[in-house]
Design an enzyme around this catalytic site. Structure first.
Site, mmCIF file in Angstrom:
data_model
loop_
_atom_site.group_PDB
_atom_site.id
_atom_site.type_symbol
_atom_site.label_atom_id
_atom_site.label_comp_id
_atom_site.label_asym_id
_atom_site.label_seq_id
_atom_site.Cartn_x
_atom_site.Cartn_y
_atom_site.Cartn_z
ATOM 1 N N LYS A 147 3.850 1.669 -1.355
ATOM 2 C CA LYS A 147 4.363 1.921 -2.711
ATOM 3 C C LYS A 147 3.258 2.391 -3.639
ATOM 4 C CE LYS A 147 8.024 -1.538 -3.077
ATOM 5 N NZ LYS A 147 8.423 -2.687 -3.905
ATOM 6 N N ALA B 293 0.833 -1.217 0.000
ATOM 7 C CA ALA B 293 0.000 0.000 0.000
ATOM 8 C C ALA B 293 0.865 1.262 0.000
ATOM 9 C CB ALA B 293 -0.907 -0.007 1.216
ATOM 10 N N ASP C 145 12.026 -3.149 -8.660
ATOM 11 C CA ASP C 145 12.882 -3.852 -7.720
ATOM 12 C C ASP C 145 13.914 -2.842 -7.232
ATOM 13 O OD1 ASP C 145 13.250 -6.250 -6.329
ATOM 14 O OD2 ASP C 145 15.045 -6.707 -7.482
#
Ligand code: IMP
Length: 195
Positions: free
Chosen positions: A14, A12, A70
């Site tokens: 991000k 949430a 990533d």
């Protein structure tokens, strides 16, 4: 109609960070929104490799435009470690931030070079074409944790040009200068340029 784009995450924190940057031209969907509850493999040994693995998984299985990120913390004196292994630095299933920070502080004990950077790679797949975007924030690692906001290594990372850690600076400042926001701003600029 607004363009739909799946962000391959259920984090949430991000999602809100990224949706604030993308604005309302894009309808940002999470994995939950497309009913994906899979454990998506992150088995590559580079950030680029993992971001692509995740984006390709979603594109191939659901056929939707999507992106995945990533991130790694790369410490100069440790030859770029923990890097792609940042979440699992202290072992186990990972995401034990306290243990990860403890290990990093211990491994840097007595080392004067404290330089480090957060690096995010975002892989996007749009109409079957792959795109990579990178965001970096440079800074240094301190010996004792400071601050309470954010997550991961935030309490021990001071970005260049500041005297406070990410965990002291708070979300608003962090979101303006962070690795992830830099990568997502590039993605956003690209989307605007092709619309
Ligand atoms: P991920 O690829 O975004 O899941 O990040 C991998 C690991 O890097 C996380 O588990 C955190 O330990 C660390 N990390 C990623 N982004 C941040 C950040 O913004 N602040 C602090 N640590 C982070």
């Amino acid at each position: 109609m607004r363009k739909k784009l799946v962000f391959a995450t259920n984090n949430a924190h991000k999602l809100s960070e990224v949706s604030a940057i993308l604005g309302d031209k894009i309808e940002l969907l999470s994995l939950k929104d497309i009913n994906c509850y899979d454990d998506i493999p992150e088995t590559a040994d580079t950030l680029e490799g993992n971001a692509l693995l995740k984006a390709r998984y979603i594109y191939e299985k659901y056929g939707v435009d999507c992106f995945a990120d990533d991130t790694g913390l790369e410490v100069e004196a440790l030859n770029g470690a923990p890097g792609v292994y940042s979440a699992r630095y202290a072992g186990g299933d990972g995401h034990d931030s306290e243990a990860n920070m403890k290990k990093l502080i211990a491994n840097l004990e007595g080392i004067n070079n404290r330089k480090a950077q957060f690096r995010t790679v975002v892989a996007m797949i749009l109409d079957g074409k792959e795109y990579l975007f990178e965001g970096i924030v440079t800074g240094r690692i301190i010996e004792d944790k400071r601050g309470t906001t954010g997550f991961g290594y935030d309490p021990i990372f001071i970005p260049e040009g500041y005297e406070q850690t990410f965990a002291e600076l708070g979300d608003e400042v962090k979101n303006q200068i962070s690795h992830r926001s830099r990568a997502v701003h590039k993605l956003c600029k690209f989307l605007n340029s092709i619309q």
